[in-house]
Design an enzyme around this catalytic site. Structure first.
Site, PDB file in Angstrom:
ATOM      1  N   SER A   1      -4.204  -9.825  -3.047  1.00  0.00           N
ATOM      2  CA  SER A   1      -4.882 -10.424  -3.889  1.00  0.00           C
ATOM      3  C   SER A   1      -4.218 -11.556  -4.157  1.00  0.00           C
ATOM      4  CB  SER A   1      -6.011 -10.029  -5.089  1.00  0.00           C
ATOM      5  OG  SER A   1      -4.886  -9.233  -5.453  1.00  0.00           O
TER       6      SER A   1
ATOM      7  N   ASN B   1       0.775  -1.359  -0.388  1.00  0.00           N
ATOM      8  CA  ASN B   1       0.113  -0.422   0.175  1.00  0.00           C
ATOM      9  C   ASN B   1       1.055   1.331   0.006  1.00  0.00           C
ATOM     10  OD1 ASN B   1      -1.730  -2.025   0.110  1.00  0.00           O
ATOM     11  ND2 ASN B   1      -2.547  -1.078   1.855  1.00  0.00           N
TER      12      ASN B   1
ATOM     13  N   CYS C   1       8.266  19.669 -13.332  1.00  0.00           N
ATOM     14  CA  CYS C   1       9.590  19.951 -12.276  1.00  0.00           C
ATOM     15  C   CYS C   1      10.644  21.070 -11.912  1.00  0.00           C
ATOM     16  CB  CYS C   1      10.465  18.788 -12.694  1.00  0.00           C
ATOM     17  SG  CYS C   1      11.898  18.959 -11.592  1.00  0.00           S
TER      18      CYS C   1
ATOM     19  N   HIS D   1       5.892  -0.460  -2.154  1.00  0.00           N
ATOM     20  CA  HIS D   1       5.457   0.157  -3.813  1.00  0.00           C
ATOM     21  C   HIS D   1       5.456   2.109  -4.020  1.00  0.00           C
ATOM     22  CE1 HIS D   1       3.083  -3.590  -5.461  1.00  0.00           C
ATOM     23  NE2 HIS D   1       4.367  -3.852  -6.027  1.00  0.00           N
TER      24      HIS D   1
HETATM   25  C1  BJW Z   1     -10.343  -7.661   2.015  1.00  0.00           C
HETATM   26  C2  BJW Z   1     -10.170  -6.659   2.555  1.00  0.00           C
HETATM   27  C3  BJW Z   1     -10.721  -7.065   3.839  1.00  0.00           C
HETATM   28  C4  BJW Z   1     -10.781  -6.592   0.737  1.00  0.00           C
HETATM   29  N1  BJW Z   1     -10.303  -7.000   4.927  1.00  0.00           N
HETATM   30  N2  BJW Z   1      -8.725  -8.317   2.777  1.00  0.00           N
HETATM   31  C5  BJW Z   1       6.195 -12.273 -12.415  1.00  0.00           C
HETATM   32  C6  BJW Z   1       5.178 -13.113 -13.500  1.00  0.00           C
HETATM   33  C7  BJW Z   1       4.260 -12.064 -13.996  1.00  0.00           C
HETATM   34  C8  BJW Z   1       4.206 -11.544 -14.178  1.00  0.00           C
HETATM   35  C9  BJW Z   1       5.463 -10.066 -13.031  1.00  0.00           C
HETATM   36  C10 BJW Z   1       6.451 -11.229 -12.614  1.00  0.00           C
HETATM   37  N3  BJW Z   1       7.324  -9.559 -12.213  1.00  0.00           N
HETATM   38  C11 BJW Z   1       6.287  -8.828 -12.513  1.00  0.00           C
HETATM   39  C12 BJW Z   1       4.845  -9.009 -13.728  1.00  0.00           C
HETATM   40  C13 BJW Z   1       4.459  -7.743 -14.326  1.00  0.00           C
HETATM   41  C14 BJW Z   1       3.595  -7.032 -12.566  1.00  0.00           C
HETATM   42  C15 BJW Z   1       2.932  -8.087 -12.427  1.00  0.00           C
HETATM   43  O1  BJW Z   1       2.922  -8.153 -11.506  1.00  0.00           O
HETATM   44  N4  BJW Z   1       1.625  -8.040 -13.567  1.00  0.00           N
HETATM   45  C16 BJW Z   1       0.843  -9.207 -12.951  1.00  0.00           C
HETATM   46  C17 BJW Z   1      -0.586  -7.805 -12.521  1.00  0.00           C
HETATM   47  C18 BJW Z   1       0.794 -10.170 -14.090  1.00  0.00           C
HETATM   48  N5  BJW Z   1       5.428  -6.884 -12.114  1.00  0.00           N
HETATM   49  C19 BJW Z   1       5.317  -5.380 -12.313  1.00  0.00           C
HETATM   50  O2  BJW Z   1       5.403  -4.168 -13.081  1.00  0.00           O
HETATM   51  C20 BJW Z   1       5.648  -4.583 -11.377  1.00  0.00           C
HETATM   52  N6  BJW Z   1       7.336  -3.803 -11.313  1.00  0.00           N
HETATM   53  C21 BJW Z   1       8.396  -5.393 -11.949  1.00  0.00           C
HETATM   54  O3  BJW Z   1       8.285  -6.310 -11.589  1.00  0.00           O
HETATM   55  O4  BJW Z   1      10.034  -4.625 -12.411  1.00  0.00           O
HETATM   56  C22 BJW Z   1      10.400  -5.606 -12.607  1.00  0.00           C
HETATM   57  C23 BJW Z   1       9.876  -6.047 -14.563  1.00  0.00           C
HETATM   58  C24 BJW Z   1       8.326  -5.172 -14.882  1.00  0.00           C
HETATM   59  C25 BJW Z   1       8.620  -5.616 -16.471  1.00  0.00           C
HETATM   60  C26 BJW Z   1       8.779  -7.050 -16.705  1.00  0.00           C
HETATM   61  C27 BJW Z   1       8.863  -8.444 -15.763  1.00  0.00           C
HETATM   62  C28 BJW Z   1       9.723  -7.035 -14.594  1.00  0.00           C
HETATM   63  C29 BJW Z   1       5.955  -4.006 -10.823  1.00  0.00           C
HETATM   64  C30 BJW Z   1       4.643  -3.755  -9.814  1.00  0.00           C
HETATM   65  C31 BJW Z   1       3.589  -2.272  -9.119  1.00  0.00           C
HETATM   66  C32 BJW Z   1       2.327  -2.692  -8.717  1.00  0.00           C
HETATM   67  N7  BJW Z   1       2.157  -1.310  -8.780  1.00  0.00           N
HETATM   68  C33 BJW Z   1       0.812  -0.994  -8.153  1.00  0.00           C
HETATM   69  C34 BJW Z   1       0.495   0.502  -8.358  1.00  0.00           C
HETATM   70  C35 BJW Z   1       1.085   1.388  -7.181  1.00  0.00           C
HETATM   71  C36 BJW Z   1       0.267   2.700  -6.872  1.00  0.00           C
HETATM   72  C37 BJW Z   1      -1.115   3.506  -7.016  1.00  0.00           C
HETATM   73  O5  BJW Z   1      -1.492   2.905  -5.510  1.00  0.00           O
HETATM   74  O6  BJW Z   1      -1.492   3.759  -7.840  1.00  0.00           O
HETATM   75  O7  BJW Z   1       0.745  -1.043  -6.670  1.00  0.00           O
HETATM   76  S1  BJW Z   1      -0.950  -1.704  -8.664  1.00  0.00           S
HETATM   77  C38 BJW Z   1      -1.327  -2.093  -7.280  1.00  0.00           C
HETATM   78  O8  BJW Z   1      -1.720  -3.927  -6.938  1.00  0.00           O
HETATM   79  C39 BJW Z   1      -0.685  -1.605  -6.389  1.00  0.00           C
HETATM   80  C40 BJW Z   1      -0.933  -2.976  -5.264  1.00  0.00           C
HETATM   81  O9  BJW Z   1      -0.046  -2.499  -4.077  1.00  0.00           O
HETATM   82  C41 BJW Z   1      -0.751  -4.135  -6.214  1.00  0.00           C
HETATM   83  C42 BJW Z   1      -1.276  -4.875  -5.268  1.00  0.00           C
HETATM   84  O10 BJW Z   1      -2.767  -5.234  -5.096  1.00  0.00           O
HETATM   85  P1  BJW Z   1      -3.757  -5.493  -3.810  1.00  0.00           P
HETATM   86  O11 BJW Z   1      -3.199  -4.582  -2.747  1.00  0.00           O
HETATM   87  O12 BJW Z   1      -3.695  -7.332  -3.755  1.00  0.00           O
HETATM   88  O13 BJW Z   1      -4.982  -5.033  -3.703  1.00  0.00           O
HETATM   89  P2  BJW Z   1      -6.294  -6.226  -5.048  1.00  0.00           P
HETATM   90  O14 BJW Z   1      -7.342  -5.101  -5.217  1.00  0.00           O
HETATM   91  O15 BJW Z   1      -5.440  -6.516  -5.979  1.00  0.00           O
HETATM   92  O16 BJW Z   1      -6.566  -7.037  -3.761  1.00  0.00           O
HETATM   93  C43 BJW Z   1      -7.855  -6.535  -2.760  1.00  0.00           C
HETATM   94  C44 BJW Z   1      -7.843  -7.716  -1.676  1.00  0.00           C
HETATM   95  O17 BJW Z   1      -7.996  -7.497  -0.425  1.00  0.00           O
HETATM   96  C45 BJW Z   1      -8.684  -9.388  -2.215  1.00  0.00           C
HETATM   97  O18 BJW Z   1      -8.100 -10.400  -2.288  1.00  0.00           O
HETATM   98  C46 BJW Z   1      -9.779  -8.826  -1.489  1.00  0.00           C
HETATM   99  O19 BJW Z   1     -10.315  -9.642  -1.222  1.00  0.00           O
HETATM  100  C47 BJW Z   1      -8.854  -7.900  -0.420  1.00  0.00           C
HETATM  101  N8  BJW Z   1     -10.009  -7.789   0.451  1.00  0.00           N
HETATM  102  N9  BJW Z   1     -11.652  -6.432   1.455  1.00  0.00           N
HETATM  103  C48 BJW Z   1      -8.727  -8.227   4.141  1.00  0.00           C
HETATM  104  N10 BJW Z   1     -11.695  -5.983   4.525  1.00  0.00           N
END
Ligand code: BJW
Length: 244
Positions: free
Chosen positions: A191, A102, A148, A119
């Site tokens: 997630s 977060n 900037c 992040h």
């Molecule tokens: C509750 C609840 C309650 C509800 N109590 N629970 C390996 C494999 C495949 C792909 C990749 C890989 N390595 C890298 C990648 C590419 C990519 C990636 O992962 N893509 C996937 C989508 C497939 N990753 C990247 O690009 C990362 N960079 C990187 O790896 O650089 C090197 C590289 C680049 C390119 C290729 C390869 C390598 C960077 C990732 C950056 C993510 N950024 C964000 C935005 C941040 C800024 C902003 O806030 O705007 O981060 S995206 C967004 O997703 C945000 C979050 O931190 C992140 C995760 O989401 P999160 O927190 O899990 O939220 P949700 O909504 O998905 O889930 C919420 C959960 O809560 C749900 O399960 C609900 O059920 C639950 N819930 N109420 C408890 N009350």
């Protein structure tokens, strides 16, 4: 629920080193929208994976900036919930590493220290140019997009990690070390879809750590967990005995 809470308390009391990984769900009960399970807001209208990307910013910087300014306004008035406070309290009596995906800073506002914010921090601005190091706390959440002030070359943007951008290498190294050493990995409100963050629970699993997930919904991680507590995190931490 009581039985699950008792089991969680036993695991916590038996664990030497704990890693807690949080995601957007931990802040859901503070009124902050998650990324992938929200149907009724701006999140439904726009695809976050497009907005939270260098391509999205290049295509329409004004729209992306406005989206982040809107989120900053939401976060500024939000309060930490019992899950944020409970995790801070747990760290007082356990060797605990807190890692969050977060960008909202609510763990710090609940009293946690040394939070590994994978992040970034939405409340800071930085220059979008890779060769400019300008960064500052964001003060005015209604201000329009600006250049900037240091290099004048590129726009300012929030200091967060977008898709396709690298995470801080030192931070990743520290989280990897803590994960390799932990006996309990607690995944709260994520997630488990976004890497490299999602890979840490997998690493802990491979190393034989106990994995516990707190999430009302099943995720890609659920099949690997020892204990799945399918309840909102705030409710779970509100019932946890955190004294003693
Ligand atoms: C509750 C609840 C309650 C509800 N109590 N629970 C390996 C494999 C495949 C792909 C990749 C890989 N390595 C890298 C990648 C590419 C990519 C990636 O992962 N893509 C996937 C989508 C497939 N990753 C990247 O690009 C990362 N960079 C990187 O790896 O650089 C090197 C590289 C680049 C390119 C290729 C390869 C390598 C960077 C990732 C950056 C993510 N950024 C964000 C935005 C941040 C800024 C902003 O806030 O705007 O981060 S995206 C967004 O997703 C945000 C979050 O931190 C992140 C995760 O989401 P999160 O927190 O899990 O939220 P949700 O909504 O998905 O889930 C919420 C959960 O809560 C749900 O399960 C609900 O059920 C639950 N819930 N109420 C408890 N009350």
């Amino acid at each position: 629920m009581n039985d699950l809470i008792s089991q969680l308390e036993v695991f916590l009391s038996q664990s030497r080193q704990i890693v807690v990984m949080t995601g957007a769900g931990v802040s859901a009960e503070s009124g902050i929208a998650t990324f992938r399970d929200h149907k009724e807001s701006l999140w439904a209208k726009y695809d976050p994976t497009e907005l939270a990307s260098p391509e999205g910013f290049a295509k329409d910087p004004h729209q992306v900036w406005a989206w982040y300014q809107w989120r900053r306004q939401q976060i500024a008035v939000a309060q930490p919930n019992p899950a944020h406070y409970g995790i801070a309290k747990l760290a007082e009596r356990h060797n605990l590493t807190l890692v969050t995906q977060n960008v909202d800073g609510l763990h710090y506002r609940a009293g946690s220290k040394n939070v590994y914010e994978l992040h970034g921090d939405i409340m800071k601005d930085k220059c979008n140019a890779s060769n400019c190091d300008y960064q500052q706390p964001a003060k005015n959440f209604e201000a329009p997009l600006t250049r900037c002030p240091k290099c004048q070359d590129e726009y300012l943007r929030p200091s967060v990690v977008w898709f396709g951008e690298s995470l801080n290498a030192d931070l990743l190294f520290k989280v990897e070390q803590a994960t390799e050493q932990c006996s309990l990995f607690l995944s709260v409100g994520t997630s488990s879809q976004v890497y490299p963050a999602a890979g840490f629970a997998e690493l802990a699993y491979r190393n034989g750590a106990t994995i516990i997930e707190i999430n009302p919904n099943a995720t890609g991680l659920t099949s690997q967990v020892t204990l799945a507590i399918n309840k909102p995190a705030g409710e779970v931490f509100a019932q946890l005995n955190l004294t003693g």
